[in-house]
Design a protein around this motif. Structure first.
Motif, PDB file in Angstrom:
ATOM      1  N   ASP A  82       0.842  -1.197   0.000  1.00  0.00           N
ATOM      2  CA  ASP A  82       0.000   0.000   0.000  1.00  0.00           C
ATOM      3  C   ASP A  82       0.878   1.249   0.000  1.00  0.00           C
ATOM      4  O   ASP A  82       1.225   1.784   1.052  1.00  0.00           O
ATOM      5  N   LYS A  84       0.157   4.253  -1.493  1.00  0.00           N
ATOM      6  CA  LYS A  84      -0.594   5.510  -1.352  1.00  0.00           C
ATOM      7  C   LYS A  84      -1.362   5.586  -0.024  1.00  0.00           C
ATOM      8  O   LYS A  84      -1.903   6.634   0.318  1.00  0.00           O
ATOM      9  N   GLY A  85      -1.466   4.488   0.694  1.00  0.00           N
ATOM     10  CA  GLY A  85      -2.157   4.491   1.981  1.00  0.00           C
ATOM     11  C   GLY A  85      -3.671   4.488   1.859  1.00  0.00           C
ATOM     12  O   GLY A  85      -4.357   4.978   2.757  1.00  0.00           O
ATOM     13  N   ASP A  86      -4.207   3.912   0.775  1.00  0.00           N
ATOM     14  CA  ASP A  86      -5.655   3.990   0.566  1.00  0.00           C
ATOM     15  C   ASP A  86      -6.349   2.627   0.567  1.00  0.00           C
ATOM     16  O   ASP A  86      -7.450   2.483   0.040  1.00  0.00           O
ATOM     17  N   SER A  88      -6.554   0.542   3.558  1.00  0.00           N
ATOM     18  CA  SER A  88      -6.886   0.054   4.901  1.00  0.00           C
ATOM     19  C   SER A  88      -8.376  -0.175   5.088  1.00  0.00           C
ATOM     20  O   SER A  88      -8.800  -0.908   5.986  1.00  0.00           O
ATOM     21  N   SER A 122       4.688  -3.089   8.442  1.00  0.00           N
ATOM     22  CA  SER A 122       5.484  -1.882   8.192  1.00  0.00           C
ATOM     23  C   SER A 122       6.947  -2.249   7.999  1.00  0.00           C
ATOM     24  O   SER A 122       7.468  -3.158   8.651  1.00  0.00           O
ATOM     25  N   GLN A 126       6.675   3.421  11.036  1.00  0.00           N
ATOM     26  CA  GLN A 126       5.230   3.576  11.026  1.00  0.00           C
ATOM     27  C   GLN A 126       4.602   2.478  11.875  1.00  0.00           C
ATOM     28  O   GLN A 126       5.193   1.416  12.075  1.00  0.00           O
ATOM     29  N   ARG A 248       2.248  -1.047   4.790  1.00  0.00           N
ATOM     30  CA  ARG A 248       2.179   0.410   4.630  1.00  0.00           C
ATOM     31  C   ARG A 248       3.522   0.937   4.114  1.00  0.00           C
ATOM     32  O   ARG A 248       4.555   0.761   4.745  1.00  0.00           O
ATOM     33  N   THR A 250       3.732   4.294   2.696  1.00  0.00           N
ATOM     34  CA  THR A 250       3.523   5.706   2.370  1.00  0.00           C
ATOM     35  C   THR A 250       4.763   6.555   2.617  1.00  0.00           C
ATOM     36  O   THR A 250       4.899   7.625   2.023  1.00  0.00           O
ATOM     37  N   ASP A 251       5.664   6.102   3.481  1.00  0.00           N
ATOM     38  CA  ASP A 251       6.850   6.903   3.786  1.00  0.00           C
ATOM     39  C   ASP A 251       8.082   6.459   3.011  1.00  0.00           C
ATOM     40  O   ASP A 251       9.189   6.945   3.288  1.00  0.00           O
ATOM     41  N   ILE A 413     -10.399   5.191   3.606  1.00  0.00           N
ATOM     42  CA  ILE A 413      -9.401   4.647   4.529  1.00  0.00           C
ATOM     43  C   ILE A 413      -9.934   4.622   5.953  1.00  0.00           C
ATOM     44  O   ILE A 413     -10.922   5.281   6.282  1.00  0.00           O
TER      45      ILE A 413
END
Length: 508
Positions: A82, A84-86, A88, A122, A126, A248, A250-251, A413
């Motif tokens: 994931d 873009k973090g979308d 969850s 992760s 995170q 995740r 995203t970072d 999310i």
């Protein structure tokens, strides 16, 4: 001339699995949906890999969501990258909406909201279950390919690993590897040359620089203990639904080297760990790699070869790999040729470069008597896609412009509090989120160097002491020599008789 019934017959026959399947939606033409022409993907072919492509905002993530939640319900564990973090929202059921109901009425397919069992993972600091791997688990060959080393440098890395094996030096994290490289051309130079041959300081310096470049993308957070056991990706809940493991990322969007390092290590570990499956009714695990271009954009040719080899071989372990990206051209042609299921969302022709990309994308799909693929790609709406798959005999299915079903889970999310709650109740958090820093090559070599330095200091002190003793002895000999001569003269018989003769004369 287009005949509606011909299309319905072709799609119905081409997408008619005998075993279990995933329902994607129904065929459409010029905006009209044909619910009787259902597009069904055989579950047993989901280990044949796939592609989900399309421009931003065309529905790729929702298609990924549909596949993931349906696989989960069929008892197939899933892992999602994931970026873009979308994604969850898979952990919560859909709240429903008017447009969802209208979509399913067109499909004549019931809509049932449902959540999936979800585990948040992760690579960084995170929240989520931490994924790690040791340097030893990578081994010199895989690590050389990740670092893009020359043959000479790869040979040196193999020697380094051999030395560590022979001397029981665990290589757990990057500081262990850096320390042994420094040791090989400094304090341990003679020891290495005696047993393993000369190690070039120029080569070890080049390897160290590449390790530092990897560290700058926070790879030091990934290397270490406790190593993640890939069998934990295969968990199911008490209802028999496979867990959806959401990693995740995203970072690390700006850290493609770390992303590709992790992905290659994961695929290699799965391939080396999972047993051969042969033909089975459903896959053991399905991986979805969102923003797949991040894996390939900085990969060396050698690394791409490694990825291609693993993608070819891993399906024999019952594992499917699905790449999600904007354009099929983001995936190397050698990998693209291995993909059985292709779902193409809309592409936009704003520039000449875009039009060229669309022409190339269209060539990745089978010819169709019902669709002009190049035109269709640019006219698809949100939640619509061109689909081609493999049937149960491994044959490509007809191209179908498909009106896709809606996800059963939430399309938005999780809130921060929902995400924290999900992570807090994780079944893997306690196992993996305690950092371990046991004695390894770094500590052992530092202790060895300190002992060697102490021994050298002791030897030097002993040599200085002996030197001082020798100098003192020489000085003593020089100082006492004349004294001894004088004593000898004064105590000689001649001298005494002479003195006594003088005394006798004086007494007379």
């Amino acid at each position: 001339m287009f005949q509606k019934q011909d299309l319905i017959n072709a799609i119905s026959e081409g997408y008619k699995p005998k075993g279990d399947y995933i329902y994607l939606g129904a065929a459409m033409h010029d905006g009209e949906v044909f619910p009787e022409a259902a597009v069904k993907i055989p579950l047993k072919t989901m280990n044949r890999h796939g592609l989900i492509a399309g421009a931003t905002g065309t529905g790729k993530s929702k298609t990924l969501q549909i596949l993931a939640e349906n696989l989960s319900q069929k008892g197939v564990p899933v892992m999602l990258m994931d970026v873009k973090g979308d994604l969850s929202g898979l952990a919560k059921p859909s709240a429903g909406a008017t447009f969802i109901q209208e979509r399913h009425e067109l499909l004549e397919f019931p809509f049932t909201p449902a959540a999936s069992p979800v585990e948040i993972l992760s690579l960084s600091e995170q929240g989520g279950v931490r994924l790690r791997a040791t340097v030893s688990e990578f081994g010199p060959v895989l690590l050389s390919r990740i670092l893009d080393l020359s043959p000479t440098q790869s040979g040196i890395l193999s020697v380094i690993f051999k030395y560590c094996d022979d001397h029981h030096l665990p290589l757990l994290d990057l500081k262990d590897l850096k320390k042994i490289l420094q040791f090989a051309t400094d304090e341990g130079k003679e020891e290495f040359e005696k047993t393993y041959g000369r190690i070039s300081s120029a080569s070890t310096g080049a390897i160290l620089r590449k390790i530092i470049a990897l560290e700058q993308q926070d790879a030091d957070l990934f290397f270490g203990e406790r190593s993640f056991e890939v069998e934990d990706l295969l968990r199911k809940n008490k209802e028999g639904h496979g867990y959806i493991n959401i990693l995740r990322l995203t970072d690390i969007q700006d850290k493609p080297k770390l992303f590709s390092t992790f992905m290659l290590s994961l695929l290699a570990e799965i391939y080396n760990t999972f047993p051969e499956k042969g033909d089975s009714d459903k896959p053991e695990l399905v991986l979805f790699i969102d923003e797949a271009h991040l894996i390939f954009q900085e990969a060396s040719p050698v690394l791409l070869d490694q990825i291609e080899s693993i993608v070819k071989l891993i399906r024999s372990k019952g594992v499917g790999v699905y790449f999600v990206t904007q354009n099929p051209d983001d995936v190397p042609s050698e990998v693209l040729g291995q993909l059985g299921l292709k779902i193409q969302h809309a592409l936009r022709a704003f520039t000449a470069k875009d039009r060229k990309a669309i022409k190339l994308a269209a060539e990745n799909y089978p010819l169709s008597e019902f669709y002009d693929t190049k035109t269709e790609i640019t006219s698809l709406g949100i939640g619509e896609a061109l689909v081609t798959a493999l049937d149960e005999k491994g044959r490509p299915t007809p191209l179908a412009a498909t009106h896709l079903r809606a996800p059963m889970s939430r399309m938005d999310i999780l809130t921060d509090s929902e995400l924290r709650e999900l992570i807090d109740f994780s079944g893997l958090k306690e196992k993996y989120n305690t950092a371990i820093d046991r004695e390894s090559a770094y500590e052992i070599l530092n202790a060895k160097i300190k002992r060697a330095e102490a021994e050298k200091a002791q030897e030097k002190a002993e040599a200085e002491r002996k030197k001082l003793e020798k100098t003192s002895s020489r000085r003593s000999a020089k100082a006492t020599g004349p004294q001894k001569a004088m004593v000898k003269v004064l105590t000689s018989a001649t001298f005494i008789r002479g003195v006594m003769g003088v005394l006798n004369k004086l007494l007379k």
